[in-house]
Design a protein around this motif. Sequence first.
Motif, mmCIF file in Angstrom:
data_model
loop_
_atom_site.group_PDB
_atom_site.id
_atom_site.type_symbol
_atom_site.label_atom_id
_atom_site.label_comp_id
_atom_site.label_asym_id
_atom_site.label_seq_id
_atom_site.Cartn_x
_atom_site.Cartn_y
_atom_site.Cartn_z
ATOM 1 N N ALA A 110 0.829 -1.109 0.033
ATOM 2 C CA ALA A 110 0.050 0.064 -0.053
ATOM 3 C C ALA A 110 0.841 1.316 -0.035
ATOM 4 O O ALA A 110 0.543 2.212 -0.756
ATOM 5 N N ASP A 111 2.181 1.283 0.737
ATOM 6 C CA ASP A 111 2.983 2.353 0.783
ATOM 7 C C ASP A 111 3.341 2.683 -0.560
ATOM 8 O O ASP A 111 3.606 3.934 -1.080
ATOM 9 N N GLY A 112 3.878 1.399 -1.069
ATOM 10 C CA GLY A 112 4.461 1.537 -2.421
ATOM 11 C C GLY A 112 3.509 2.019 -3.666
ATOM 12 O O GLY A 112 3.952 2.763 -4.524
ATOM 13 N N LEU A 113 2.430 1.433 -3.535
ATOM 14 C CA LEU A 113 1.409 2.158 -4.590
ATOM 15 C C LEU A 113 1.109 3.425 -4.377
ATOM 16 O O LEU A 113 1.103 4.254 -5.356
ATOM 17 N N ARG A 114 0.958 4.022 -3.057
ATOM 18 C CA ARG A 114 0.744 5.589 -2.949
ATOM 19 C C ARG A 114 2.070 6.374 -3.462
ATOM 20 O O ARG A 114 1.651 7.284 -4.028
ATOM 21 N N VAL A 115 3.101 5.894 -2.980
ATOM 22 C CA VAL A 115 4.284 6.560 -3.333
ATOM 23 C C VAL A 115 4.335 6.721 -5.064
ATOM 24 O O VAL A 115 4.812 7.937 -5.788
ATOM 25 N N MET A 116 4.122 5.449 -5.680
ATOM 26 C CA MET A 116 4.090 5.566 -7.007
ATOM 27 C C MET A 116 3.168 6.617 -7.728
ATOM 28 O O MET A 116 3.485 7.301 -8.538
ATOM 29 N N TRP A 117 1.828 6.509 -7.090
ATOM 30 C CA TRP A 117 0.854 7.582 -7.574
ATOM 31 C C TRP A 117 1.367 8.901 -7.388
ATOM 32 O O TRP A 117 1.146 9.938 -8.289
ATOM 33 N N GLN A 118 1.938 9.220 -6.113
ATOM 34 C CA GLN A 118 2.335 10.758 -6.029
ATOM 35 C C GLN A 118 3.400 10.972 -6.765
ATOM 36 O O GLN A 118 3.634 12.311 -7.287
ATOM 37 N N ARG A 119 4.431 10.091 -7.253
ATOM 38 C CA ARG A 119 5.434 10.436 -8.248
ATOM 39 C C ARG A 119 5.063 10.459 -9.499
ATOM 40 O O ARG A 119 5.521 11.319 -10.298
ATOM 41 N N HIS A 120 4.005 9.998 -9.859
ATOM 42 C CA HIS A 120 3.565 10.080 -11.178
ATOM 43 C C HIS A 120 1.870 10.326 -11.185
ATOM 44 O O HIS A 120 1.072 9.609 -11.510
ATOM 45 N N PRO A 121 1.590 11.422 -10.885
ATOM 46 C CA PRO A 121 0.167 11.805 -10.649
ATOM 47 C C PRO A 121 -0.669 11.783 -11.863
ATOM 48 O O PRO A 121 -1.934 11.788 -11.700
ATOM 49 N N TRP A 122 -0.108 11.941 -12.967
ATOM 50 C CA TRP A 122 -1.083 11.545 -14.277
ATOM 51 C C TRP A 122 -1.538 10.340 -14.369
ATOM 52 O O TRP A 122 -2.534 10.096 -15.218
ATOM 53 N N ILE A 123 -1.051 9.335 -13.603
ATOM 54 C CA ILE A 123 -1.609 8.090 -13.661
ATOM 55 C C ILE A 123 -3.160 7.999 -13.106
ATOM 56 O O ILE A 123 -3.756 7.197 -13.460
ATOM 57 N N ALA A 124 -3.708 9.043 -12.504
ATOM 58 C CA ALA A 124 -4.912 9.194 -12.120
ATOM 59 C C ALA A 124 -5.748 9.543 -13.274
ATOM 60 O O ALA A 124 -6.691 9.479 -13.066
ATOM 61 N N THR A 125 -5.473 10.037 -14.180
ATOM 62 C CA THR A 125 -6.121 10.497 -15.496
ATOM 63 C C THR A 125 -6.233 9.031 -16.316
ATOM 64 O O THR A 125 -6.836 9.453 -17.606
ATOM 65 N N VAL A 126 -5.452 8.299 -16.131
ATOM 66 C CA VAL A 126 -5.763 7.035 -17.078
ATOM 67 C C VAL A 126 -6.861 6.210 -16.834
ATOM 68 O O VAL A 126 -7.010 5.595 -15.722
ATOM 69 N N GLN A 127 -7.585 5.996 -17.895
ATOM 70 C CA GLN A 127 -9.070 5.061 -17.661
ATOM 71 C C GLN A 127 -8.489 3.761 -18.347
ATOM 72 O O GLN A 127 -8.378 3.413 -19.579
ATOM 73 N N ARG A 128 -8.321 2.682 -17.416
ATOM 74 C CA ARG A 128 -7.987 1.399 -17.755
ATOM 75 C C ARG A 128 -9.115 0.420 -16.884
ATOM 76 O O ARG A 128 -8.730 -0.006 -15.931
ATOM 77 N N SER A 129 -10.068 0.300 -17.487
ATOM 78 C CA SER A 129 -11.221 -0.672 -16.824
ATOM 79 C C SER A 129 -10.882 -2.121 -16.858
ATOM 80 O O SER A 129 -11.141 -2.847 -15.968
ATOM 81 N N LEU A 130 -10.317 -2.158 -17.824
ATOM 82 C CA LEU A 130 -9.643 -3.964 -18.030
ATOM 83 C C LEU A 130 -8.217 -3.792 -18.296
ATOM 84 O O LEU A 130 -7.743 -3.099 -18.605
#
Length: 270
Positions: A110-130
Amino acid sequence: MYATKGEETVADAEYVNIWMRPERPARGPKPVYSRAQITEAAIRIADAEGLEAATMRRIAAEIGAGAMSLYRYVPSRGDLVELMADRLMGEIDVTGMPSGDWRADLTRYADGLRVMWQRHPWIATVQRSLPSFGPNQLLLIERLMGVLDAFVSIDENLGLVAMLNSYVEGTVREEIRAAEEVRRSGLSESEWMARSYPYVDRLVKSGEYPIFTKIVMEARQPHLSRDDQFRDGLRRVLDCIAAALPATAEPPMPAAPRGAGRTGRARAGS
C-alpha cells in the motif's frame, strides 16, 4: 476479443495485445530504438507536463526520432499508455512477498502504491477498466495475491485486494486533487481552512447542522497530516481484511526474552 455495435456483436480480429507483439520483427533491419526507451521518454514528459503532453511527436523529438517511425515500435496511443502504466507497476517493490506476515506485506504494498501515484500523478487520469496483464502487473498479481492465497479462496482474495486497492487509490486521488487545488489557488491547506473559518463558524453557531458541528468540534482525523490520515485509514482496512481471515493467518508473537516472566511476577508480588 469482441465488440458490440448496436445489437450486432462482431469479432475484433485486428486487435493484438501489445504484449503479444514481438518487439523485434523476425525480418528486416535491427530496430534503432526500444519500447523501453520510448516508454521512459513518455513517462518523463508525462511527469513534467501531464499525460496529454506525451504525444508520439513529442516523444520522437525527445529521443531524436521521426514521429511516424515510432509506430513501428508502439502501434497506437492505447498501447503506449499500457506500456507506461505497466512500467509504473514495476516501481512497487514486492520482493520477498509473501513473507509470512500478511499485514507487513500489505502495508508495504500500500505504501509503495501510494508513493508511485504521488510520483506520477498523471496516472490518475488513465482510464483502464480492463487489465492488459503486462509483465510487471503479472508479477504484482503473483506476489500480492500470494500474500493471502494460503488463507482464503481466490474469489475472497480478489475481493480483499480490490478493497485495499480502492482505499489506496481513492485516498491518493484526493491527495492529488488537493495538491492541484493548492497549486492553482496559491494557498496552503491550512491557509484555505483559515479563510473558510468565518463561514464554518456561522454554520456551527446556527445549530442547524449537529453532525457537521460534531466533525468541526470533536473530530481528530481532519487535523492529522496526510501521512497520518493514510496510515489511520489503512489500519482500518487491514482490520477488515483480518476479520475475513482465519485466526491462524496472524503471525506468531515473538517469544518474550528469557526471564521476562519471572521478573514480571516478582514485581507483581513485591
